[in-house]
Design an enzyme around this catalytic site. Sequence first.
Site, PDB file in Angstrom:
ATOM      1  N   LEU A 240      37.262  22.583 -14.718  1.00 14.62           N
ATOM      2  CA  LEU A 240      38.500  21.826 -14.351  1.00 14.62           C
ATOM      3  C   LEU A 240      38.782  20.803 -15.482  1.00 14.62           C
ATOM      4  O   LEU A 240      38.045  20.400 -15.963  1.00 14.62           O
ATOM      5  CB  LEU A 240      38.351  21.036 -12.809  1.00 14.62           C
ATOM      6  N   ASP A 241      40.023  20.656 -15.507  1.00 15.01           N
ATOM      7  CA  ASP A 241      40.531  19.758 -16.628  1.00 15.01           C
ATOM      8  C   ASP A 241      40.057  18.104 -16.221  1.00 15.01           C
ATOM      9  O   ASP A 241      39.971  18.081 -15.079  1.00 15.01           O
ATOM     10  CB  ASP A 241      42.114  19.526 -17.082  1.00 15.01           C
ATOM     11  N   LYS A 242      39.984  17.416 -17.217  1.00 15.53           N
ATOM     12  CA  LYS A 242      39.559  16.060 -17.204  1.00 15.53           C
ATOM     13  C   LYS A 242      40.161  15.372 -15.763  1.00 15.53           C
ATOM     14  O   LYS A 242      39.670  14.813 -15.079  1.00 15.53           O
ATOM     15  CB  LYS A 242      39.637  15.232 -18.218  1.00 15.53           C
TER      16      LYS A 242
ATOM     17  N   ARG B 159      49.530  24.481 -14.932  1.00 14.92           N
ATOM     18  CA  ARG B 159      50.165  23.443 -15.749  1.00 14.92           C
ATOM     19  C   ARG B 159      51.246  24.191 -16.554  1.00 14.92           C
ATOM     20  O   ARG B 159      52.365  23.675 -16.501  1.00 14.92           O
ATOM     21  CB  ARG B 159      49.329  22.706 -16.569  1.00 14.92           C
TER      22      ARG B 159
END
Length: 317
Positions: free
Chosen positions: A150-152, A250
């Site tokens: 998962l992205d930060k 996104r």
Amino acid sequence: MGWDKQEINIVLPAASSGQRLDRFLTESAIAGGEKSRSFWQKLLKQGAVRLRPAKLAQEIVPKANYLLSEGDEICLALPEPEVLQAAAENIPLDILFEDADLLVVNKPRGMVVHPAAGNWQGTLVNALLAHCRDLSGINGVLRPGIVHRLDKDTTGLIIVAKSDLAHQRLAEGWHKGAVNRWYLALLHGSMAEPGGTIDAPLGRSPKDRKKMAVIPEGRRAVTHYQVLERLGQFTYVCCKLETGRTHQIRVHMKYLGYPLVGDKLYGPRNTPDVGMLLHSARLKFTHPISGELIELEAPLPADFADFLAEQRKNVKK
């Protein structure tokens, strides 16, 4: 050369047809998408990657530029995993499921998944090593147990493998869409349609290598979405991933003209400074060892829920 039971076998889905073998392996969840193309090309030259074409009875030792077909079976003989070297750190974890083979963590905003340049400490991996030492070693010393990322600034559910066998089976199932994932997101703009499907290929942006973009030569990426609420200048949606490309939700939402609220990379300059409002809310998959159906949900983080509540009040005024 026979097919050893300890090796990793992958039967290729239709979506992989026409793709170069070395590119497929580079982006494969088998190694968390983190092994370089040169790593796989070296293994190919060593004969550590074998392939049984769907239309042939015998296996072959393919070259890096071999073009894949649906039904091809790849056999990987990965090198022995390195001894884990990332430092253990006593960081609290919100664990929603755990047994001998895997665990599922509700990741907070701001936590990087694994150590890398600029983030050697405070990552999920650092926290996991303090919690348990028996993580899968398939991804090497800095990404033990990491099946996907998962992205930060993305919050929510992430699966971690504790055994190599669980890791291998989860990764193989990943390509077949066996792990169902739902995300909640708040978007800029008022979306008119009730929902739909985005089928648009993703790859590195030719204008900015730090970004992903919809490009004709990209890998197939499919996102299903449904509007949950329209909140004035924002739209609250649920997204279900059919594929799992880097920054998929996104980029797909921006492609539609509705970038995520708080997304500093793809969103508008005036996006609210509230953190990126994207949450991995639900997982549904078959346990790779026991065969048990696992369904888990993670509540919205407080900052996401508070911002939603504020917008609901604004709409009622």
